[in-house]
Design a protein around this motif. Structure first.
Motif, PDB file in Angstrom:
ATOM      1  N   LEU A  82       2.350   1.619  -3.632  1.00 30.51           N
ATOM      2  CA  LEU A  82       1.311   2.042  -4.576  1.00 30.51           C
ATOM      3  C   LEU A  82       0.910   3.493  -4.332  1.00 30.51           C
ATOM      4  O   LEU A  82       0.627   4.240  -5.277  1.00 30.51           O
ATOM      5  N   GLY A  83       0.910   3.904  -3.057  1.00 34.99           N
ATOM      6  CA  GLY A  83       0.603   5.294  -2.744  1.00 34.99           C
ATOM      7  C   GLY A  83       1.651   6.240  -3.314  1.00 34.99           C
ATOM      8  O   GLY A  83       1.320   7.319  -3.822  1.00 34.99           O
ATOM      9  N   LEU A 104      -1.151   4.958  -7.559  1.00 32.64           N
ATOM     10  CA  LEU A 104      -1.983   3.919  -8.175  1.00 32.64           C
ATOM     11  C   LEU A 104      -2.927   3.309  -7.151  1.00 32.64           C
ATOM     12  O   LEU A 104      -2.586   3.159  -5.971  1.00 32.64           O
ATOM     13  N   ALA A 105      -4.104   2.936  -7.603  1.00 37.09           N
ATOM     14  CA  ALA A 105      -5.054   2.206  -6.767  1.00 37.09           C
ATOM     15  C   ALA A 105      -4.714   0.716  -6.790  1.00 37.09           C
ATOM     16  O   ALA A 105      -4.155   0.210  -7.774  1.00 37.09           O
ATOM     17  N   ARG A 106      -5.059   0.031  -5.721  1.00 33.51           N
ATOM     18  CA  ARG A 106      -4.806  -1.420  -5.648  1.00 33.51           C
ATOM     19  C   ARG A 106      -5.523  -2.166  -6.766  1.00 33.51           C
ATOM     20  O   ARG A 106      -5.031  -3.193  -7.258  1.00 33.51           O
ATOM     21  N   SER A 107      -6.654  -1.638  -7.205  1.00 33.20           N
ATOM     22  CA  SER A 107      -7.423  -2.292  -8.268  1.00 33.20           C
ATOM     23  C   SER A 107      -6.750  -2.178  -9.633  1.00 33.20           C
ATOM     24  O   SER A 107      -7.160  -2.861 -10.576  1.00 33.20           O
ATOM     25  N   ASN A 108      -5.719  -1.330  -9.746  1.00 30.18           N
ATOM     26  CA  ASN A 108      -5.039  -1.156 -11.032  1.00 30.18           C
ATOM     27  C   ASN A 108      -3.990  -2.229 -11.295  1.00 30.18           C
ATOM     28  O   ASN A 108      -3.511  -2.357 -12.429  1.00 30.18           O
ATOM     29  N   GLU A 112       0.827  -1.204   0.000  1.00 25.53           N
ATOM     30  CA  GLU A 112       0.000   0.000   0.000  1.00 25.53           C
ATOM     31  C   GLU A 112       0.865   1.259   0.000  1.00 25.53           C
ATOM     32  O   GLU A 112       0.528   2.261  -0.636  1.00 25.53           O
TER      33      GLU A 112
END
Length: 377
Positions: free
Chosen positions: A136-137, A141-145, A133
């Motif tokens: 990605l932050g 980017l979102a985790r869903s990407n 997390e």
């Protein structure tokens, strides 16, 4: 920047006017240095290129600009990581120390996931704990990407492999942070897949330096097919079809292919570099009569170009095969997905390097004597 022939001729005339004392060969080399004369990229030419001094700009101004450039080098520009569909593109700003840390991992798990001769990693540091997390932050980017695959590396131990969920571009490898006693102020590295970094965001001097300044991980386990040699004509005439096997990193997709008079095509196009996250992908043509999926639970085909589809595992993201619209009776499995023990005695009739006009400047082609084609072959 690529130029058409008429534009290149105009640049040639202008530079010869501005540099009257320079020879034509010096001007051509200078154009190549600027990546304006782009028949082949700068990596094809000698690293020692002439430096032409512009007579229309005062020497003191040029020296001042050079000093400013040296000062600017202290803070490197961001490297742009771009996926094929742009869903998971982002930027990273490594320190100068990190920018000099390039790794090529030859361990079987890394080769399998990246489906290449080796994985190519750029070291980037981030404060501990090294959490998905957090990274990605930083990327925005979102985790869903993204698609995350839990895997192993012989050098790093347990890792998380990250790729774009939609186009399967390989993005990064994160060592799993299982140590609860980590100092919160400690800086921990993760590793960007260099093949997905835009060439234009890598300073030429940095790229050229990476060609020779990298660290090999697990060299004793390097790929057999990358070291393959052409067989003799006598052996080819006596060769029967031999079956090779391969599959994805998580094991949900497996295939076998009967290869007779096999060939290896090492491809350096932008798409192959993004799909592998490494320097290249290597393809082997196989007739559909001799190719079959023995396990296809995770198999999906994506239209990656107007010319054809690539087969991927939807669980781990591995790129496994190409089927071209113009060759519906042929499947091209990727050599990076092959089981090492299935290619130990494989014989090859043709080995070539293709799409060399798109090759990155941080990699040097091996001095193997095999043909180097500008486009696909």
């Amino acid at each position: 920047m690529s130029l058409q022939e008429d534009e290149a001729a105009a640049w040639m005339q202008e530079l010869q006017r501005r540099f009257p004392s320079a020879s034509k060969d010096d001007v051509i080399a200078y154009l190549r240095h600027l990546d304006l004369h782009n028949e082949y990229p700068m990596v094809f030419f000698a690293p020692r290129l002439p430096i032409l001094q512009d007579p229309e700009v005062p020497v003191a101004v040029q020296q001042g600009e050079e000093k400013e450039e040296k000062e600017d080098e202290k803070e490197l520009q961001a490297f742009r990581v771009r996926c094929h569909c742009d869903l998971a593109s982002f930027q990273v700003s490594p320190t100068r120390e990190a920018a000099g840390r390039l790794y090529r991992c030859h361990c079987p798990p890394c080769r399998r996931y990246h489906t290449s001769a080796w994985a190519t990693y750029l070291r980037v540091a981030t404060p501990s704990p090294l959490l998905l997390e957090t990274v990605l932050g930083e990327w925005g980017l979102a985790r869903s990407n993204v698609l995350v695959h839990q895997d192993q590396c012989l050098e790093l131990g347990a890792v998380q492999r990250i790729c774009c969920r939609r186009c399967m571009t390989k993005l990064a490898t994160l060592p799993s942070d299982d140590d609860d006693d980590d100092d919160e102020d400690e800086v921990r590295p993760y590793f960007i897949a260099l093949g997905s970094v835009e060439d234009s965001s890598i300073p030429p001097a940095v790229g050229l330096g990476w060609r020779s300044s990298f660290e090999d991980w697990s060299p004793a386990t390097q790929s057999r097919w990358w070291l393959a040699k052409l067989t003799s004509r006598e052996n080819l005439l006596a060769l029967n079809a031999r079956e090779v096997s391969g599959g994805c990193s998580c094991g949900s997709c497996r295939f076998v292919a009967a290869i007779c008079l096999g060939q290896l095509q090492h491809c350096y196009c932008n798409l192959c570099r993004r799909m592998s996250g490494s320097a290249s992908m290597t393809w082997i043509p196989a007739s559909n009569e001799g190719f079959r999926w023995t396990s296809r639970e995770g198999l999906i085909y994506l239209d990656t170009t107007r010319h054809g589809q690539r087969g991927f595992c939807r669980h781990c993201g591995c790129c496994l095969a190409i089927v071209y619209h113009s060759q519906p009776d042929c499947t091209w499995p990727v050599a990076g997905a092959l089981d090492d023990d299935s290619v130990k005695e494989q014989l090859w009739c043709r080995i070539i390097h293709i799409c060399c006009s798109m090759m990155q400047n941080w990699f040097s082609l091996p001095d193997d004597g095999y043909p180097r084609l500008k486009y696909a072959g």
